[in-house]
Design an enzyme around this catalytic site. Structure first.
Site, mmCIF file in Angstrom:
data_model
loop_
_atom_site.group_PDB
_atom_site.id
_atom_site.type_symbol
_atom_site.label_atom_id
_atom_site.label_comp_id
_atom_site.label_asym_id
_atom_site.label_seq_id
_atom_site.Cartn_x
_atom_site.Cartn_y
_atom_site.Cartn_z
ATOM 1 N N GLU A 80 0.813 -1.363 -0.008
ATOM 2 C CA GLU A 80 0.055 0.120 0.032
ATOM 3 C C GLU A 80 0.656 1.082 -0.087
ATOM 4 O O GLU A 80 1.743 1.374 0.862
ATOM 5 C CB GLU A 80 -0.850 0.137 1.416
ATOM 6 C CG GLU A 80 -1.842 -1.018 1.231
ATOM 7 C CD GLU A 80 -2.896 -0.918 0.211
ATOM 8 O OE1 GLU A 80 -3.035 0.293 -0.307
ATOM 9 O OE2 GLU A 80 -3.615 -1.917 0.099
ATOM 10 N N ARG A 90 -18.114 -0.878 5.689
ATOM 11 C CA ARG A 90 -19.229 -1.186 5.011
ATOM 12 C C ARG A 90 -19.721 -2.468 5.814
ATOM 13 O O ARG A 90 -20.857 -2.786 5.764
ATOM 14 C CB ARG A 90 -19.198 -1.732 3.702
ATOM 15 C CG ARG A 90 -19.125 -0.583 2.496
ATOM 16 C CD ARG A 90 -18.571 -0.881 0.989
ATOM 17 N NE ARG A 90 -17.126 -1.087 1.237
ATOM 18 C CZ ARG A 90 -16.704 -2.351 0.986
ATOM 19 N NH1 ARG A 90 -17.294 -3.303 0.393
ATOM 20 N NH2 ARG A 90 -15.339 -2.367 0.697
ATOM 21 N N CYS A 143 -7.596 -2.225 8.078
ATOM 22 C CA CYS A 143 -6.470 -2.188 7.653
ATOM 23 C C CYS A 143 -5.925 -0.848 7.478
ATOM 24 O O CYS A 143 -4.535 -0.381 7.893
ATOM 25 C CB CYS A 143 -6.071 -3.099 6.226
ATOM 26 S SG CYS A 143 -6.324 -4.890 6.536
ATOM 27 N N HIS A 165 -1.394 -5.946 1.563
ATOM 28 C CA HIS A 165 -2.545 -6.538 1.166
ATOM 29 C C HIS A 165 -2.445 -7.759 0.353
ATOM 30 O O HIS A 165 -1.437 -7.814 -0.553
ATOM 31 C CB HIS A 165 -3.692 -5.727 0.584
ATOM 32 C CG HIS A 165 -4.722 -5.170 1.487
ATOM 33 N ND1 HIS A 165 -4.785 -3.852 1.467
ATOM 34 C CD2 HIS A 165 -5.496 -5.601 2.326
ATOM 35 C CE1 HIS A 165 -5.624 -3.290 2.572
ATOM 36 N NE2 HIS A 165 -6.150 -4.545 3.215
HETATM 37 N N1 PCA Z 1 -8.426 -7.195 5.978
HETATM 38 C C1 PCA Z 1 -9.263 -5.851 6.349
HETATM 39 C C2 PCA Z 1 -9.155 -5.767 7.967
HETATM 40 C C3 PCA Z 1 -8.356 -6.955 8.225
HETATM 41 C C4 PCA Z 1 -7.913 -7.680 7.061
HETATM 42 O O1 PCA Z 1 -7.134 -8.864 6.857
HETATM 43 C C5 PCA Z 1 -9.196 -4.675 5.562
HETATM 44 O O2 PCA Z 1 -8.740 -4.707 4.373
HETATM 45 O O3 PCA Z 1 -9.072 -3.687 5.930
#
Ligand code: PCA
Length: 197
Positions: A80, A90, A143, A165
């Site tokens: 990111e 959501r 996240c 991610h």
């Molecule tokens: N993904 C979520 C929160 C926890 C995770 O593994 C997110 O993308 O916010």
């Protein structure tokens, strides 16, 4: 002396029984390149997730903090680029919180850029044959909450902070969504950590 990396994965959320981020993080070796790893699972809960990381970081004094999370539906491992000062859920988190259109930190800056080498990481993950791409939005769920809070806390310090991610695992991809085998997610994270050297 080895440098210290604190690396985290999340617990399952949103009706899933597994979270690829923690499954892959817990399989990482204890040492990668010049870094000694401390691995930790954190809760998918607004505020609490970042607090858990910061409590451990206070004692550990890591050189780098990388949090890893699931982004179901994405077709690549995605470092990111940016964390934004917004909570806009959501679905409820794992304690039922569902904040809508509120800041992570009132009066905080609008956004912070990640301080880990996201471009080099993306290149090195692709170089080991696993799809990777930069992401310019970590969303506005837990996240992003963790990424923004840590970037705020460690801005103007020597501690590097970032977020990666990862896609679904094959057993989660029910509607033909993209997925990656666990070993590939683990190898992608290894390649990303090597990019720190
Ligand atoms: N993904 C979520 C929160 C926890 C995770 O593994 C997110 O993308 O916010």
């Amino acid at each position: 002396m080895a440098k210290k990396l604190l690396i985290t994965g999340f617990d399952p959320f949103g009706g899933e029984s597994i979270n690829p981020s923690w499954e892959a993080v817990k399989m990482l070796p204890d040492v990668i390149g010049g870094y000694e790893l401390t691995k930790m699972q954190i809760p998918t809960v607004f505020g609490k997730a970042a607090e858990t990381v910061m409590n451990t970081a206070e004692k550990l004094c890591p050189n780098v903090i990388i949090c890893v999370g699931q982004a179901g539906g994405r077709s690549a491992v995605t470092p990111e680029v940016i964390g934004i000062n917004l909570r806009d859920a959501r679905i409820p988190d794992n304690e039922g919180n569902k904040p809508v259109n509120v800041p992570v930190i009132p009066d905080g800056d609008a956004a912070y850029f990640s301080t880990i080498p996201v471009r080099k990481m993306t290149d090195e993950i692709n170089a080991v044959g696993i799809p990777a791409a930069l992401s310019y939005s970590a969303g506005a769920f837990v996240c992003n909450d963790v990424l923004y809070t840590l970037l705020h806390k460690y801005s103007k310090t020597d501690t590097l902070v970032g977020f990666i991610h990862v896609p679904f695992l094959p057993e989660q991809a029910k509607n033909n969504e993209f997925s990656l085998p666990l070993m590939q997610i683990r190898d992608a994270l290894c390649a990303a950590v090597k990019a720190l050297d």
